[in-house]
Design a protein around this motif. Structure first.
Motif, PDB file in Angstrom:
ATOM      1  N   ARG A  50      -1.357  -8.635  -4.406  1.00 52.72           N
ATOM      2  CA  ARG A  50      -2.078  -7.790  -3.454  1.00 52.72           C
ATOM      3  C   ARG A  50      -3.144  -8.617  -2.786  1.00 52.72           C
ATOM      4  NH1 ARG A  50      -0.916  -4.056  -7.480  1.00 52.72           N
ATOM      5  NH2 ARG A  50      -0.128  -2.092  -6.645  1.00 52.72           N
ATOM      6  N   GLN A  60       0.839  -1.215   0.000  1.00 55.23           N
ATOM      7  CA  GLN A  60       0.000   0.000   0.000  1.00 55.23           C
ATOM      8  C   GLN A  60       0.865   1.252   0.000  1.00 55.23           C
ATOM      9  OE1 GLN A  60      -3.585   0.014   2.381  1.00 55.23           O
ATOM     10  NE2 GLN A  60      -3.280  -2.159   2.871  1.00 55.23           N
ATOM     11  N   LEU A  61       1.971   1.196   0.795  1.00 59.05           N
ATOM     12  CA  LEU A  61       2.886   2.344   0.803  1.00 59.05           C
ATOM     13  C   LEU A  61       3.504   2.516  -0.575  1.00 59.05           C
ATOM     14  CD1 LEU A  61       4.659   1.870   4.269  1.00 59.05           C
ATOM     15  CD2 LEU A  61       2.881   3.508   3.636  1.00 59.05           C
ATOM     16  N   GLU A  62       3.853   1.377  -1.186  1.00 58.23           N
ATOM     17  CA  GLU A  62       4.464   1.434  -2.510  1.00 58.23           C
ATOM     18  C   GLU A  62       3.475   2.010  -3.522  1.00 58.23           C
ATOM     19  OE1 GLU A  62       6.521  -2.228  -3.520  1.00 58.23           O
ATOM     20  OE2 GLU A  62       6.291  -1.731  -5.650  1.00 58.23           O
ATOM     21  N   ASP A  63       2.191   1.589  -3.405  1.00 54.45           N
ATOM     22  CA  ASP A  63       1.158   2.148  -4.291  1.00 54.45           C
ATOM     23  C   ASP A  63       1.073   3.665  -4.124  1.00 54.45           C
ATOM     24  OD1 ASP A  63       0.487  -0.229  -5.440  1.00 54.45           O
ATOM     25  OD2 ASP A  63      -1.220  -0.643  -4.115  1.00 54.45           O
ATOM     26  N   GLY A  64       1.085   4.118  -2.868  1.00 53.35           N
ATOM     27  CA  GLY A  64       1.002   5.553  -2.595  1.00 53.35           C
ATOM     28  C   GLY A  64       2.188   6.294  -3.201  1.00 53.35           C
ATOM     29  N   GLY A 119      -6.489  -2.948  -0.320  1.00 51.65           N
ATOM     30  CA  GLY A 119      -6.482  -1.899   0.693  1.00 51.65           C
ATOM     31  C   GLY A 119      -6.284  -0.498   0.150  1.00 51.65           C
ATOM     32  N   TYR A 120      -5.233  -0.306  -0.651  1.00 56.87           N
ATOM     33  CA  TYR A 120      -4.918   1.031  -1.150  1.00 56.87           C
ATOM     34  C   TYR A 120      -6.068   1.569  -1.997  1.00 56.87           C
ATOM     35  CZ  TYR A 120      -2.427   4.845  -3.435  1.00 56.87           C
ATOM     36  OH  TYR A 120      -2.057   6.076  -3.905  1.00 56.87           O
ATOM     37  N   PHE A 122      -8.994   8.683   4.569  1.00 55.50           N
ATOM     38  CA  PHE A 122      -8.589   7.787   5.661  1.00 55.50           C
ATOM     39  C   PHE A 122      -7.166   7.320   5.449  1.00 55.50           C
ATOM     40  CE2 PHE A 122     -13.187   7.373   5.861  1.00 55.50           C
ATOM     41  CZ  PHE A 122     -13.411   7.411   7.238  1.00 55.50           C
ATOM     42  N   ARG A 123      -6.466   7.227   6.539  1.00 58.26           N
ATOM     43  CA  ARG A 123      -5.099   6.679   6.449  1.00 58.26           C
ATOM     44  C   ARG A 123      -5.157   5.154   6.470  1.00 58.26           C
ATOM     45  NH1 ARG A 123      -2.425  10.710  10.741  1.00 58.26           N
ATOM     46  NH2 ARG A 123      -1.546  12.182   9.236  1.00 58.26           N
ATOM     47  N   ILE A 124      -4.022   4.550   6.042  1.00 55.30           N
ATOM     48  CA  ILE A 124      -3.911   3.082   6.135  1.00 55.30           C
ATOM     49  C   ILE A 124      -4.144   2.650   7.570  1.00 55.30           C
ATOM     50  CG2 ILE A 124      -2.322   1.133   5.904  1.00 55.30           C
ATOM     51  CD1 ILE A 124      -0.957   2.633   3.653  1.00 55.30           C
ATOM     52  N   SER A 125      -3.596   3.430   8.502  1.00 54.56           N
ATOM     53  CA  SER A 125      -3.700   3.029   9.907  1.00 54.56           C
ATOM     54  C   SER A 125      -5.133   3.066  10.409  1.00 54.56           C
ATOM     55  CB  SER A 125      -2.800   3.906  10.776  1.00 54.56           C
ATOM     56  OG  SER A 125      -2.967   5.248  10.412  1.00 54.56           O
ATOM     57  N   LEU A 140      -1.169   1.732  14.867  1.00 53.81           N
ATOM     58  CA  LEU A 140      -1.485   0.733  13.853  1.00 53.81           C
ATOM     59  C   LEU A 140      -1.158  -0.663  14.379  1.00 53.81           C
ATOM     60  CD1 LEU A 140      -2.282  -0.115  10.980  1.00 53.81           C
ATOM     61  CD2 LEU A 140       0.077   0.298  10.269  1.00 53.81           C
ATOM     62  N   PRO A 198      -6.632  -1.856  10.177  1.00 51.20           N
ATOM     63  CA  PRO A 198      -7.092  -2.632  11.345  1.00 51.20           C
ATOM     64  C   PRO A 198      -8.579  -2.978  11.249  1.00 51.20           C
ATOM     65  CG  PRO A 198      -5.775  -0.771  12.053  1.00 51.20           C
ATOM     66  CD  PRO A 198      -6.014  -0.578  10.582  1.00 51.20           C
ATOM     67  N   ALA A 241       2.859   9.441   4.997  1.00 49.08           N
ATOM     68  CA  ALA A 241       1.745  10.139   5.637  1.00 49.08           C
ATOM     69  C   ALA A 241       0.495   9.261   5.705  1.00 49.08           C
ATOM     70  CB  ALA A 241       1.436  11.437   4.883  1.00 49.08           C
ATOM     71  N   LEU A 242       0.464   8.218   4.845  1.00 55.72           N
ATOM     72  CA  LEU A 242      -0.677   7.308   4.872  1.00 55.72           C
ATOM     73  C   LEU A 242      -0.764   6.531   6.180  1.00 55.72           C
ATOM     74  CD1 LEU A 242      -0.500   5.823   1.245  1.00 55.72           C
ATOM     75  CD2 LEU A 242      -2.368   7.165   2.198  1.00 55.72           C
ATOM     76  N   ILE A 243       0.350   6.435   6.881  1.00 53.69           N
ATOM     77  CA  ILE A 243       0.361   5.610   8.109  1.00 53.69           C
ATOM     78  C   ILE A 243       0.003   6.439   9.335  1.00 53.69           C
ATOM     79  CG2 ILE A 243       1.805   4.243   9.662  1.00 53.69           C
ATOM     80  CD1 ILE A 243       1.088   2.784   7.131  1.00 53.69           C
ATOM     81  N   GLY A 244       0.615   7.586   9.476  1.00 58.46           N
ATOM     82  CA  GLY A 244       0.384   8.328  10.710  1.00 58.46           C
ATOM     83  C   GLY A 244       1.166   7.710  11.854  1.00 58.46           C
ATOM     84  N   ASP A 245       0.451   7.129  12.828  1.00 59.95           N
ATOM     85  CA  ASP A 245       1.133   6.625  14.018  1.00 59.95           C
ATOM     86  C   ASP A 245       1.337   5.104  13.921  1.00 59.95           C
ATOM     87  OD1 ASP A 245       2.205   6.230  16.458  1.00 59.95           O
ATOM     88  OD2 ASP A 245       0.293   6.417  17.550  1.00 59.95           O
TER      89      ASP A 245
END
Lengths: 925, 110
Positions: B74, A32-36, B26-27, B43-46, A64, B50, A56-60
Motif C-alpha cells: 500500500r 482501496q477498492l479491494e479494502d472497501g 488512502g483507504y 469522503f469518497r476515494i474520488s 477522478l 486527487p 460507491a467509493l469512487i462515484g464519478d
C-alpha cells in the motif's frame, strides 16, 4: 473476487500520465477498492452487495481521472513551470516597465508548454539547428585558434620572421645566413632581439638503445626573442654558443617530465647527445612551444665567427621589433646592413652578386609565416558551414510557418481581442529563440565531439592545432549564432502574421485554402533560397572531387608508392674515413638491403621526393651563355647513388642512368629532369652530351648523361620542379667554398621496393640488414612513400571531406525542403485536385501540374545558385588542382543532378495528388 | 449531511491533521475521517485521492510504497516539514474563520 486493477484500468482514463506512474495510480486505487470490498464482506455483505459498496467509493470516474491528472504530482516538469509562473506574477505586480519582462516570461512558459506537447517537432528543429550550429562552432574554433588568436608569446605583434629575397636569381624567399644574422644582431637599430634556429633530430646515447629525439638549435638570442623564461636554471649565453666552451642543453618541460621524472635536481647533470656530453643548464616551462615545433631539447648553435661567410642561407630566423618600430622601417634598417655583412664576413657572396641578385631582407609577421595559406581552407570551410546553417534555418522556418498556420485562427482572435502586434511577434520570437538556444546546446555537444574528430583527420601540417579549444569566445560565438538563428527563422511567421489579414483568417474559419498565393510566396522563397545555397555547396564539393581525381591522375614521378619504403642512414667519419669508404659503405648497405627477402630494387638519394631536404644553387648551361655577370636561376640539387630512378619507378626519358662506377670514378656527369631539359632543348634527347655547371660563374662543366621524368617534388598538388641529380661523390664541386676537398653526401635515403612493404616483419628485417653492417646506427625518416604521398594530399582530402559532408547535409535539407513544401501544397489543394479529377483530369495531368510547380522552384533556385557559385567559387581557386573554379562540366552536372533530385522530391507528393479520390476530397470539406 | 462545498473547503486540513500522528494509506484515511466524525463526514476515494496527489505535488506530504507481511503493498503518506507548516497555517486560518463565523451567527451577548 473481481480483478480490481483491471477494473480500474478499464474505467480510469489517464492518457496524460506516463507509463510507470499510471501503473502506480491504478494499483493504489485498486487496493482501496479491494479494502472497501473486504470490509463489506467482513461485515457479512454478499459478493454483489460488497462490490457495489466498494464502487460507491469512487462515484464519478471521469472526475477522478481529471482531478488526478490535474494534480501537480503528475505534471511532467511542474516545479520550474510553476516557479516561473510565480515569478512572472511577482514581476507583473511591480508594473511599469516590468510588464514586458513578465510578458516575456509568460511567452517563455507558454513556449515551453507548447514544445512539450509537440516533442517530435521540437526534436527535429533542435537537431537540425544543432547540426548547423555545431558545425559552425567547430569550424569557428579552428579559425579562432589558428587564424585569429595571437601567438602564445608576450607582445606577439612585434615578432617577425627574418628572411631574404633575391628575385635576381629567382629566389623569392630564402632563410638566413649566420653571417648576416650576426651582423643584424650586432648592428641593427630596430631589432630588440634576433635569433637563428633550425630543427634537427639528434641521437641520445646512454639509454638502452640510441634514441632519436627532435631538437631545436638556437643562437643565444632566439629564446629571449620569444621572451621565454626558464622554469629552472637559465637560457643559453653567448658563451654557450661559442666553440671551445663546454657543451650545454636545455630541456623542454615534457622531456624533463618523461625522461627525468621532473627531477628538481636536474641542473648540472649531463646527458650524451650526438656523442657529446652536455650539461643540462635549464628547463623551459610547461606549455612553451617553439613556434610550430615541440622539440624535446634545445641546443646552442656554435658558429665560429672567424670562418663564417655570407653564404649558406639555410637557417630560419626570428626577431622582435623594438617598441614602436614598423615592419617597413626595420626592413630598411636591415637592408642597410646587408652590404655591411658582406664586408665583415668576406669570402662568400660579393657586393656585385648581391646587387645582381637584388638581395634584400624580407620581414614578415611571424604569425603569417606559421599559419601560411591554411587560412584559405578555413575561411572557405567557415563560409560553407555558414551556408549549411542558413539552409537549416530555412527548413526550420518552413516548419514554423506550417505550425503557425495551424494557429492562424487563434492568433487572429487574439489580435481581434486587442493583442498588440508586438505581443504576437514576441510569442513567436521567444519560442524560436528558445529553440535556437536548445539547438545551441546540442550544437556545443556535437562541436565538442566534432572537434576531436577534426583534430584526428586534419592534415598533420595544419599549424597550431593544439591551441584549438572551445574557449569562452567560442561559447559566445555559439550563443550569438544560436540567438541569430532563432530570430532568423522566427521572423518569418512574424512577418507573415504581424500584419495578416485577420478578417479573412477569421472568415475562412481556419480552412486556409484561399489565401494561397500570398501564403506560399514566403515558403517558395525559402525553398528557392535553399536550392540556391545547396547548389553553391555542391559545386564547391564537386570541384574538390575533380581536384582530387586530377591529383590521383597526376604523375608524381614515382610508381606504386605502397611498395616503396624510405629509410635514412648517415655514414659519418667515425664509421668511414675517406670519401671512397663512405661511398663503399652506402653501396654495401644497398646490396645488403637488396638481399632482404622480397626486395626487388634498392636505390638511394640525399633527398627523396616531397621530403624538403634538397639543396639548391644556380645552374649555368654551356649552350646558353648569359650576359657577363648575370646569374641563371637556381635549381634543386640531389646527390644520388645507383638504382634510385629504377626503384622509384621514374623513367629514364633519354640517355642512361647512373651506376656505381660513375660514382667511384668521380665522373663529371649529371642527370636532369625532363622539364629542365625542355627548357633549354626542344627534345630531351638533345640534352644528352650537353654540359651544365654550378658555381659563382660559368664553367666547371659536367656532362648530362640522362634525362629522367618530371617529379612533383613539393607534393602532388604542386607543379613539378626542375631537379639536377649529381653523383653522391664529386670532385671539384664548389671549389669557391670547399677548396680541394671532395664532396660526398654523408646521409642517403634508401628507397626500397618490395611487395612486403608495410608488414612489421619486413621493417625489422630491413633494420637488421642495416645494423648488421652499422650496429646501433639510428635510422631516420623511416616511412612508407604511400604515407608521404597521402600527407602531401592531406589538405586537399581534408577540404574534400569537410566540403563533402557539408554539401551532403545541404542537399538532404534542401531535398526535404522541396518535398515538404510540395507535400504541403498538395494537402492544401486536395479539394481543388479532387474537383479537377472529378471533372475528368487524368492522373498524368495532375502529376504534371504538381511536378511543374516543384520544377519551377528548382529552376529558379538552380539559376540563382549558378550565378552565386560563379561569384563565390573563385574564392577557392587556391584549393583546386587541375580544374578551373568555373569548370563548365562541373557546373552543368551539378545543376542537372540537383534539378533531377528536386523533381523526384516533388514527384512523390505529385503521385499522391494523382491518387486523390474525388469523393473523399469533396466530402472531407 | 454537509454540503459538498462545505466539505471541499476542509479536506486538506482534515488529511493533514490525520497524517500528523503517523503515516497512513488512502483507504485508512477515509475510514478514520468517518470514524472520528462519528459518521458525520464521509469522503469518497474520488475526493480524497486527487487531494493527496495535489499535496504530494506541492511537497506537503510524501508517499511511499510499504509492503507488510501477508498483505498487498500500500502507499503510505507522511507529513513533510513543509506540510507541518501548511498544517499549522491552515489550522490557524480555520480557527480564525470558525471564530469569525461564530461571532456572526451566534446571538450577540453584548
Amino acid at each position: 473476487m473481481r480483478d480490481w486493477k483491471r477494473y480500474v484500468r478499464e474505467h480510469l482514463p489517464l492518457p496524460d500520465i506516463e507509463g510507470s506512474l499510471e501503473v502506480e495510480v491504478v494499483e493504489e486505487i485498486a487496493i482501496q477498492l479491494e479494502d472497501g470490498y473486504r470490509a463489506a464482506r467482513a461485515r457479512g455483505a454478499g459478493e454483489e452487495e460488497a462490490e457495489a459498496e466498494a464502487l460507491a467509493l469512487i462515484g464519478d470516474w471521469s472526475t477522478l481521472a481529471r482531478d488526478v491528472q490535474g494534480s501537480k504530482r503528475f505534471a511532467r516538469a511542474p516545479r520550474i513551470e510553476h516557479r516561473v509562473e510565480d515569478r512572472e506574477f511577482a514581476i507583473r505586480t511591480r508594473g511599469g516597465s516590468w510588464v514586458p519582462v513578465a510578458d516575456m516570461l509568460r511567452d517563455l512558459r507558454l513556449a515551453v508548454r507548447r514544445l512539450r506537447r509537440a516533442p517530435a517537432f521540437g526534436a527535429v528543429v533542435v537537431l537540425t539547428l544543432g547540426m548547423g550550429i555545431g558545425a559552425n562552432t567547430a569550424i569557428f574554433s579552428l579559425v579562432k585558434g589558428i587564424l585569429l588568436d595571437p601567438l602564445p608569446y608576450e607582445e606577439p605583434e612585434r615578432l617577425v620572421a627574418v628572411l631574404n629575397t633575391a628575385p635576381g636569381v629567382g629566389e623569392e624567399v630564402l632563410p638566413q645566413s649566420a653571417a648576416v644574422h650576426f651582423t643584424y644582431e650586432d648592428e641593427s637599430r630596430l631589432l630588440e632581439a634576433v635569433g637563428l634556429y633550425n630543427r634537427f633530430d639528434v641521437t641520445v646515447l646512454g639509454l638502452d638503445e640510441p634514441v632519436r629525439i627532435p631538437s631545436i638549435y638556437v643562437t643565444a638570442g632566439t629564446l629571449p626573442t620569444l621572451r621565454a623564461r626558464p622554469l629552472l636554471g637559465r637560457l643559453f649565453s653567448a658563451e654557450d654558443a661559442t666553440p671551445g666552451t663546454p657543451f650545454t642543453v636545455i630541456l623542454s618541460y615534457g622531456y624533463w617530465q618523461n625522461q627525468f621524472g621532473g627531477d628538481p635536481e636536474i641542473l648540472g647533470r649531463t646527458m650524451s647527445i650526438g656523442g657529446e656530453a652536455r650539461e643540462i643548464i635549464g628547463v623551459l616551462p610547461r606549455g612553451f612551444r617553439f613556434l610550430e615545433h615541440d622539440p624535446a631539447v634545445y641546443l646552442p648553435f656554435r658558429f665560429d665567427r672567424s670562418s663564417l661567410t655570407v653564404s649558406n642561407f639555410t637557417n630560419p630566423s626570428v626577431a622582435r621589433l623594438r617598441e614602436g618600430a614598423t615592419l617597413e622601417a626595420a626592413t630598411a634598417d636591415l637592408a642597410r646592413l646587408m652590404p655591411v655583412a658582406v664586408e665583415k664576413f668576406p669570402g662568400g657572396v660579393t657586393l656585385a652578386f648581391l646587387e645582381e641578385a637584388r638581395g634584400a631582407p624580407l620581414l614578415l609577421p611571424l604569425k603569417e609565416t606559421i599559419v601560411g595559406d591554411v587560412g584559405d581552407v578555413l575561411w572557405v570551410l567557415l563560409g560553407t558551414v555558414g551556408i549549411v546553417l542558413l539552409i537549416a534555418c530555412a527548413n526550420v522556418a518552413n516548419l514554423f510557418l506550417v505550425r503557425a498556420e495551424a494557429r492562424e485562427r487563434e492568433l487572429a482572435v487574439r489580435r481581434a481581442m486587442g493583442a498588440k502586434r508586438r505581443q504576437v511577434a514576441g510569442q513567436f520570437l521567444v519560442e524560436s529563440v528558445l529553440l535556437g538556444l536548445l539547438g545551441g546546446v546540442v550544437g556545443l555537444g556535437l562541436a565538442h565531439a566534432g572537434l576531436r574528430l577534426l583534430v584526428a583527420i586534419a592534415p598533420a601540417n595544419l599549424p597550431r592545432l593544439d591551441e584549438v579549444s572551445l574557449d569562452p569566445v567560442v561559447l559566445i560565438f555559439t550563443l550569438c549564432i544560436s540567438i541569430i538563428s532563432g530570430v532568423l527563422f522566427g521572423l518569418f511567421p512574424v512577418l507573415r502574421w504581424g500584419h495578416a489579414d485577420l478578417v479573412n483568417a477569421l472568415k475562412e474559419g481556419g480552412r486556409g485554402s484561399g489565401a494561397g498565393r500570398e501564403r506560399h510566396r514566403t515558403r517558395n522563397a525559402l525553398v528557392v533560397g535553399q536550392i540556391t545555397l545547396a547548389l553553391v555547396l555542391l559545386i564547391g564539393s564537386s570541384l574538390m572531387v575533380r581536384s582530387f581525381q586530377a591529383i590521383r591522375r597526376a604523375n608524381p614521378g614515382f610508381r606504386n608508392p605502397a611498395e616503396i619504403m624510405i629509410l635514412g642512414v648517415s655514414v659519418t667519419s667515425e664509421v668511414a674515413e675517406s670519401p671512397d669508404a663512405i661511398v663503399q659503405t652506402h653501396e654495401a648497405i644497398a646490396h645488403r638491403l637488396a638481399e632482404v627477402p622480397g626486395v626487388t630494387s634498392v636505390g638511394s638519394s640525399s633527398s627523396v621526393t616531397m621530403d624538403g631536404r634538397a639543396g639548391w644553387d644556380p645552374i649555368f648551361v654551356e649552350d646558353s651563355p648569359l650576359p657577363e655577370g648575370q646569374l641563371p636561376p637556381t635549381r634543386r640539387f640531389k646527390w644520388i647513388g645507383a638504382g634510385y630512378f629504377e626503384t622509384m619507378g621514374n623513367p629514364i626519358v633519354a640517355g642512361r642512368t647512373l651506376g656505381w662506377t660513375d660514382i667511384y670514378n668521380r665522373a663529371r656527369v649529371v642527370l636532369v629532369t625532363e622539364n629542365f631539359a625542355r627548357e633549354y632543348w626542344s627534345d630531351p634527347a638533345e640534352a644528352i652530351g650537353e654540359r651544365i655547371g654550378t658555381g659563382m660563374a660559368p664553367g666547371n662543366w659536367r656532362e648530362i648523361i640522362g634525362v629522367v621524368g618530371d617529379v612533383r617534388d613539393d607534393g602532388v598538388t604542386q607543379d613539378p620542379v626542375a631537379i639536377v641529380y649529381w653523383p653522391m661523390l664529386l670532385e671539384d664541386f664548389w671549389p669557391e667554398i670547399r677548396g680541394d676537398e671532395p664532396f660526398v653526401a654523408l646521409t642517403q635515403f634508401y628507397a626500397i621496393r618490395s611487395p612486403r612493404v608495410g608488414t612489421a616483419g619486413f621493417l625489422r628485417e630491413v633494420k637488421e640488414a642495416v645494423w648488421s653492417f652499422l650496429p646501433n646506427r639510428p635510422l631516420t625518416n623511416v616511412q612508407n612513400l604511400e604515407d608521404m604521398l597521402r600527407g602531401s594530399m592531406a589538405r586537399t582530402s581534408f577540404t574534400l571531406v569537410m566540403l563533402g559532408i557539408a554539401a551532403a547535409v545541404a542537399l538532404l535539407l534542401a531535398t526535404v525542403g522541396v518535398y515538404g513544401v510540395i507535400s504541403y501544397v498538395v494537402s492544401q489543394r486536395t479539394r481543388e485536385i479532387g474537383v479537377r479529377i472529378a471533372l475528368g483530369a487524368g492522373s498524368s495531368t495532375v502529376t504534371g501540374m504538381v511536378v511543374r510547380q516543384g520544377l519551377f522552384l528548382a529552376v529558379i533556385g538552380v539559376a540563382l545558385g549558378l550565378a552565386a557559385a560563379y561569384g563565390l567559387s573563385r574564392l577557392m581557386t587556391s584549393l583546386l588542382f587541375g580544374v578551373s573554379a568555373l569548370d563548365p562540366l562541373t557546373y552543368a552536372m551539378v545543376a542537372v543532378c540537383l534539378t533531377a533530385i528536386a523533381l523526384l522530391a516533388s514527384y512523390l507528393p505529385a503521385r499522391r495528388a494523382a491518387r486523390v479520390d474525388p469523393m473523399e476530397a469533396l466530402r472531407a470539406e | 449531511m454537509f454540503s459538498a462545498a462545505l466539505k471541499k473547503g476542509s479536506v486538506e486540513l482534515l488529511l493533514l491533521s490525520l497524517l500528523q500522528d503517523e503515516p497512513r494509506h488512502g483507504y485508512e484515511i477515509g475510514k478514520m475521517i468517518e470514524e472520528r466524525s462519528g459518521g458525520r463526514l464521509r469522503f469518497r476515494i474520488s475526493s480524497i485521492y486527487p487531494i493527496l496527489c495535489r499535496m504530494e505535488g506541492r511537497g506537503w506530504i510524501e508517499g511511499r510504497w510499504v509492503e507488510k507481511p501477508g498483505e498487498r503493498r500500500r502507499r503510505f503518506y507522511r507529513l513533510t516539514a513543509k506540510g507541518e507548516e501548511a498544517l499549522a497555517a491552515q489550522r490557524r486560518t480555520w480557527h480564525e474563520f470558525t471564530r469569525a463565523v461564530n461571532l456572526v451567527v451566534e446571538p450577540s451577548h453584548a
